[in-house]
Design an enzyme around this catalytic site. Structure first.
Site, short mmCIF file in Angstrom:
data_model
loop_
_atom_site.label_atom_id
_atom_site.label_comp_id
_atom_site.label_asym_id
_atom_site.label_seq_id
_atom_site.Cartn_x
_atom_site.Cartn_y
_atom_site.Cartn_z
N ASP A 86 7.36 -43.20 -47.62
CA ASP A 86 7.95 -43.40 -46.30
C ASP A 86 9.56 -43.26 -46.45
O ASP A 86 10.37 -42.82 -45.39
CB ASP A 86 7.67 -44.45 -45.60
N HIS A 102 4.54 -51.55 -52.23
CA HIS A 102 3.39 -50.91 -52.19
C HIS A 102 2.45 -51.68 -52.66
O HIS A 102 2.48 -52.52 -53.56
CB HIS A 102 3.20 -49.66 -52.94
N1 CMC Z 1 10.90 -55.73 -48.09
C1 CMC Z 1 11.08 -56.80 -48.30
N2 CMC Z 1 10.08 -57.56 -48.89
C2 CMC Z 1 9.09 -56.92 -49.39
C3 CMC Z 1 9.05 -55.79 -49.12
C4 CMC Z 1 9.89 -55.05 -48.39
N3 CMC Z 1 9.45 -53.76 -47.91
N4 CMC Z 1 7.48 -55.58 -49.53
C5 CMC Z 1 7.01 -56.60 -50.03
N5 CMC Z 1 7.81 -57.64 -50.05
C6 CMC Z 1 7.65 -58.95 -50.70
C7 CMC Z 1 7.07 -59.73 -49.61
O1 CMC Z 1 7.96 -60.35 -48.65
C8 CMC Z 1 6.38 -60.60 -50.38
O2 CMC Z 1 7.15 -61.41 -50.77
P1 CMC Z 1 6.58 -63.27 -51.12
O3 CMC Z 1 5.68 -63.02 -52.00
O4 CMC Z 1 8.05 -63.60 -51.53
O5 CMC Z 1 6.22 -63.84 -49.63
C9 CMC Z 1 5.97 -59.83 -51.63
O6 CMC Z 1 6.66 -58.85 -51.65
C10 CMC Z 1 4.61 -59.16 -51.45
O7 CMC Z 1 4.37 -58.72 -50.19
P2 CMC Z 1 3.31 -58.33 -49.33
O8 CMC Z 1 3.45 -57.85 -47.86
O9 CMC Z 1 2.22 -59.36 -49.45
O10 CMC Z 1 2.54 -57.09 -49.90
P3 CMC Z 1 1.45 -56.15 -49.66
O11 CMC Z 1 0.85 -55.62 -50.86
O12 CMC Z 1 0.39 -56.88 -48.82
O13 CMC Z 1 2.04 -55.05 -48.82
C11 CMC Z 1 3.36 -53.23 -47.94
C12 CMC Z 1 2.52 -53.73 -49.20
C13 CMC Z 1 3.57 -51.67 -48.31
C14 CMC Z 1 2.64 -53.35 -46.70
C15 CMC Z 1 4.73 -53.71 -48.09
O14 CMC Z 1 5.33 -53.69 -49.42
C16 CMC Z 1 5.57 -53.68 -47.09
O15 CMC Z 1 5.49 -54.18 -45.93
N6 CMC Z 1 6.60 -52.89 -47.16
C17 CMC Z 1 7.37 -52.06 -45.97
C18 CMC Z 1 6.55 -51.27 -44.92
C19 CMC Z 1 6.30 -49.81 -45.84
O16 CMC Z 1 7.37 -49.50 -46.23
N7 CMC Z 1 5.01 -49.42 -45.56
C20 CMC Z 1 4.66 -48.20 -46.27
C21 CMC Z 1 3.62 -48.17 -47.27
S1 CMC Z 1 3.52 -46.91 -48.08
C22 CMC Z 1 2.85 -45.61 -47.31
C23 CMC Z 1 1.77 -45.75 -46.53
O17 CMC Z 1 0.72 -46.44 -46.73
O18 CMC Z 1 1.94 -45.48 -45.12
#
Ligand code: CMC
Length: 371
Positions: free
Chosen positions: A308, A257
């Protein structure tokens, strides 16, 4: 001028609707845990729109307004038959249908408080009917008309299946709606606010928000979680599946998140609901598999499950088709979008940030024949 990737940490507006402070989520100052355990979805809608809890007569009136406005005219429903129905994702159908709803409202361009409140009721009421009617029409079934004696959650389940839902199903679904209703300045809410800050109408704001919610990094994640669980297939496969995905640098849906660090406070409610409902259905494997996925993932990455992750097995246990999970998120979140749209109108200023330019410096135009 330097930019912040993904606007992380940027405080883009003031709002008195919901807050995330130290991993605690509140709606208008009420802890989500207390609301999940005690409030109905209709109470939460009232809370978000009026910024206070309703009295009994106010709640009764809101419930009546919602049920009285749920029906869709046949003319509107006929549009579904013109969609390429066997190919279209229900979230795309919903986005188009909500836009269409604006065409059927002769007050859609009226920006008075009265007209905007009527639009709010119309959208909140009819979004449930749109999702359920589309789900039936695509299977060749007739839509089921809403019933005046059922609340919002019960009506949704009834219109979807055509059968009177059990009390435990209504309670679980109602709680899921409460948990998804609002979430500070998430991507779809921000989209809605950017749209209406141009003084565009509420239907446009909600249509834009549905487009943003649809993506798998936002609301679309719940459907992807169920896809992953189906691929894993059995509890024993969970660890190996997660190891392989992480080794391939793939994201695991339903984890991580942007704002929460210790964990999403909504996830524990959905985890418990998943445990109870899968047991009730004799399908504990979905809960057990989810637990194994969580353990395998969090052993590798310090990223707890978000809203989710367990909502997937909850909706599956309610007999809901997997591609309807994200539309259901929209059915709940439209209450929050509307609250934010109304708040934006109250104290509006165009939202227009800047971009840090990274393209070439000044260039001289070369006529096409000389390039
Ligand atoms: N699985 C594997 N690695 C992850 C995940 C994940 N679900 N989430 C974050 N990371 C890693 C990512 O690869 C990155 O690693 P590195 O720094 O080594 O490149 C690091 O953590 C930071 O990730 P980010 O994507 O830059 O983080 P963010 O704050 O931009 O993204 C997020 C937040 C929710 C989009 C992301 O955690 C994600 O893609 N999660 C999976 C999709 C998901 O479950 N989305 C629902 C979000 S909550 C409900 C909603 O709002 O709908």
């Amino acid at each position: 001028m330097t930019s912040t990737r993904g606007l992380e940490g940027v405080v883009a507006t003031q709002s008195s609707i919901s807050s995330i402070i130290d991993d605690t989520l509140t709606y208008v100052g009420y802890n989500i845990d207390e609301l999940a355990d005690n409030a109905s979805f209709e109470e939460v809608i009232y809370l978000l729109w009026h910024k206070r809890l309703p009295k009994m007569d106010e709640l009764t009136e809101l419930k009546q307004q919602l049920t009285a406005n749920m029906s869709l005219p046949q003319e509107f429903l006929n549009h579904f038959k013109t969609y390429p129905i066997d190919k279209v994702h229900p979230m795309s159908a919903l986005r188009s249908a909500v836009s269409l709803l604006g065409l059927y409202d002769d007050k859609s361009e009226d920006m008075s408080d009265e007209a905007n409140y009527a639009k709010a009721i119309n959208l909140q009421a009819k979004i449930a009917t749109i999702v359920t009617a589309f789900a039936r029409v695509r299977k060749g079934l007739e839509p089921v008309a809403p019933r005046a004696d059922l609340g919002y959650a019960a009506n949704f389940l009834y219109m979807l299946s055509g059968k009177e839902p059990e009390e435990i199903e209504i309670e679980a679904f109602d709680k899921a709606l409460v948990l998804h209703a609002d979430h500070e300045l998430n991507a779809s809410t921000f989209t809605a606010r950017v749209c209406v800050a141009t003084l565009s109408d509420m239907y446009s704001g909600v249509t834009s928000a549905i487009g943003a919610l649809k993506g798998p990094l936002h609301g679309g994640a719940n459907e992807q979680v169920m896809k992953m669980l189906s691929e894993i297939g059995s509890e024993e496969n969970a660890e190996a599946y997660i190891q392989e995905k992480l080794a391939n640098k793939e994201k695991i849906m339903g984890f991580g998140h942007r704002v929460y660090r210790q964990g999403d406070p909504r996830a524990k409610h959905l985890r418990e609901m998943s445990k109870q409902l899968t047991k009730l259905r004799g399908e504990e494997k979905w809960y057990n598999m989810s637990i194994r996925v969580e353990a395998a993932f969090t052993a590798q990455k310090n990223l707890p499950p978000n809203v989710d992750f367990y909502s997937a097995s909850v909706y599956h246990s309610l007999g809901i088709e997997h591609d309807l999970f994200t539309p259901i998120f929209a059915v709940s979140r439209v209450s929050g979008w509307i609250a934010h749209i109304l708040e934006q109108y109250e104290n509006n200023r165009l939202i227009r940030p800047r971009a840090e330019y990274t393209g070439p410096g000044m260039q001289k135009y070369i006529p096409i024949e000389d390039r």
